[in-house]
Design a protein around this motif. Sequence first.
Motif, PDB file in Angstrom:
ATOM      1  N   UNK A  96       0.833  -1.209   0.000  1.00 25.94           N
ATOM      2  CA  UNK A  96       0.000   0.000   0.000  1.00 25.94           C
ATOM      3  C   UNK A  96       0.863   1.253   0.000  1.00 25.94           C
ATOM      4  N   UNK A  97       2.183   1.065  -0.067  1.00 18.43           N
ATOM      5  CA  UNK A  97       3.120   2.187  -0.032  1.00 18.43           C
ATOM      6  C   UNK A  97       4.329   1.809  -0.868  1.00 18.43           C
ATOM      7  N   UNK A 138       3.959   8.939  -3.309  1.00 17.20           N
ATOM      8  CA  UNK A 138       2.782   9.208  -2.480  1.00 17.20           C
ATOM      9  C   UNK A 138       1.586   9.586  -3.359  1.00 17.20           C
ATOM     10  N   UNK A 140      -1.769   7.230  -4.058  1.00 18.10           N
ATOM     11  CA  UNK A 140      -3.117   7.708  -3.715  1.00 18.10           C
ATOM     12  C   UNK A 140      -4.055   7.658  -4.918  1.00 18.10           C
ATOM     13  N   UNK A 149      -3.070   2.507  -2.420  1.00 18.22           N
ATOM     14  CA  UNK A 149      -3.495   2.801  -1.045  1.00 18.22           C
ATOM     15  C   UNK A 149      -4.784   2.051  -0.695  1.00 18.22           C
ATOM     16  N   UNK A 150      -5.752   2.083  -1.597  1.00 19.18           N
ATOM     17  CA  UNK A 150      -7.058   1.511  -1.246  1.00 19.18           C
ATOM     18  C   UNK A 150      -7.031  -0.019  -1.194  1.00 19.18           C
ATOM     19  N   UNK A 151      -6.359  -0.667  -2.134  1.00 14.54           N
ATOM     20  CA  UNK A 151      -6.365  -2.133  -2.172  1.00 14.54           C
ATOM     21  C   UNK A 151      -5.096  -2.772  -1.604  1.00 14.54           C
ATOM     22  N   UNK A 152      -4.027  -1.978  -1.484  1.00 13.75           N
ATOM     23  CA  UNK A 152      -2.766  -2.563  -1.023  1.00 13.75           C
ATOM     24  C   UNK A 152      -1.949  -3.164  -2.160  1.00 13.75           C
ATOM     25  N   UNK A 154     -11.088  -6.472 -10.096  1.00 11.62           N
ATOM     26  CA  UNK A 154     -11.890  -7.703 -10.001  1.00 11.62           C
ATOM     27  C   UNK A 154     -12.151  -8.273 -11.392  1.00 11.62           C
ATOM     28  N   UNK A 163       0.656  -7.142   3.928  1.00  8.41           N
ATOM     29  CA  UNK A 163      -0.716  -6.623   3.911  1.00  8.41           C
ATOM     30  C   UNK A 163      -1.280  -6.613   2.497  1.00  8.41           C
ATOM     31  N   UNK A 177      -1.942 -10.162   1.229  1.00 11.59           N
ATOM     32  CA  UNK A 177      -3.184 -10.712   1.804  1.00 11.59           C
ATOM     33  C   UNK A 177      -4.412 -10.151   1.086  1.00 11.59           C
ATOM     34  N   UNK A 178      -4.359  -8.873   0.745  1.00 10.04           N
ATOM     35  CA  UNK A 178      -5.473  -8.264   0.023  1.00 10.04           C
ATOM     36  C   UNK A 178      -5.602  -8.883  -1.366  1.00 10.04           C
ATOM     37  N   UNK A 232      -8.708 -11.108  -3.173  1.00 10.11           N
ATOM     38  CA  UNK A 232      -9.305 -10.854  -4.492  1.00 10.11           C
ATOM     39  C   UNK A 232      -9.311 -12.131  -5.340  1.00 10.11           C
TER      40      UNK A 232
END
Lengths: 284, 284
Positions: free
Chosen positions: A106-107, A122, A126, A131-134, A165, A259, A262-263, A267
């Motif tokens: 996510x970063x 950054x 964004x 950021x939203x899904x990692x 998706x 993280x 895992x995201x 999916x």
Amino acid sequence: MLKVPEHQVAGRQAIDGKLGPLIDNSGHFYKPLQDDDERGTRELTFYHSFSSNTRIPHHIRRFFPVFHGTQLLKASDRSGLRPHLVLQDITSDHLNPSILDIKIGSRTWYLEASNDYIQNCFHRDKTTTTVSLGFRICGLQIYNESGFWKPGRKLVRNFTADDVRSVLRKFVSSNVGPEPDCCFAGSVYGGCDGILERLLELKTWFEDQTMYHFRSCSVLLLFDKESFLRGKTPFAEFKLIDFAHVVDGNGVIDHNFLGGLCSFIKFVSQVLADLKGSTMEDKI
Amino acid sequence: MLKVPEHQVAGRQAIDGKLGPLIDNSGHFYKPLQDDDERGTRELTFYHSFSSNTRIPHHIRRFFPVFHGTQLLKASDRSGLRPHLVLQDITSDHLNPSILDIKIGSRTWYLEASNDYIQNCFHRDKTTTTVSLGFRICGLQIYNESGFWKPGRKLVRNFTADDVRSVLRKFVSSNVGPEPDCCFAGSVYGGCDGILERLLELKTWFEDQTMYHFRSCSVLLLFDKESFLRGKTPFAEFKLIDFAHVVDGNGVIDHNFLGGLCSFIKFVSQVLADLKGSTMEDKI
């Protein structure tokens, strides 16, 4: 003998006189070491460290491209001889591979980077799904009867969660239209030797390993429909790629990669869950 | 009847005429709803949603404070009647609890926030262990023979990775000096009903749940040495607290919380691993 990779979906390309990777006919991928920043050095350092690291389990090592050292080669930008990393060409045994390049985490910036670099990353993080899904899809090509579907970089950069998706469904479908059939999902993502099980193996390793932090790395997902239909293995696999920003973990797990991984796993498993759901509906 | 909580280690406090939480003698914690921003509303919305959500497993629900609705009370800042959340007072059964407040996640800002809010959080995240470790200690008190060790906010804010390791050892030691004995580590962190096993249960839930994103939430770790020595249970437990920034997960797992939780789990398990290592050394 050397040529521009046909199936590169993201990253710098060796076209129009630019510096980029090359491949040969023997399954090697030559990645130029850049001298304008630390990236090349850092990637070489990583490959040296990783290939000689006895603490890497065999079942984890297979998720990384084989490293064959470095070689001086004429660079694709005609700037003369330049050292190249010699890596395994993941696509070499495949005629028409479908490929997803997914940057995990996510970063993508890190504390030691320059302020400009941090601000650029950054902003990109964004405005994409990072950021939203990692994770974010950086590039893709999906093979179907009418050839490759390979959306442009701008389109890919604007992917939403729903686009992601959809791409994960199209990747395992015979069609890339608005209603992908997911007919290969069970074989590619599912099963005891499928992508999902292997991603879970990788996840288990990331829950424990504190040796490396894989900043800005990608998971390269490959699926070869023709190999699958001919019963040839492996027809689907993934490799981690792009280690120009990998650093020492200093005793801390790579929670940023973990993280995001895992995201991404969620999916992928959702495609399989939807499949089971729809099969249930068919039966009712 | 109402009083200022004795064992609050982080967050706004009801002292010097300021607005803050209150407790009673019946195990209730009254948290004022603020009217100057959306936080209070969001926390109330979360508690309403969570307490009526039938998809929360029982073994996960116990990690959250019990919610008893809202109540109009005289606010601690003497501004008159104000609605308060009525929550379980986690410390109520404990005379001298040792407490750690750990804010989970490598990012405390979120995309929908104002630019000022993002920049503030971004700065705080970079200058604490939030970015590097995926969590930060926000406050603590550790009880020992000479009373409570409760470092000031500035000191806590400057904690490094090594300070965090040290605090996690002191938390389960009889001494808080430079060489904590970790004599309670096996009982508090270890075992089939210990903190580590329960954190792993929470982690398993976070790998799957896509209902809520727990932005800027804390894990409150409590250990009561006296209860332990008297054989009274529970002598150690944790609760998730502070839900003023929780939002709908929209079908995506909370990879930010999950990554930070995994990192925290690794730090806790390292205390146990070091313990085993040193016991082995003693035997050799």
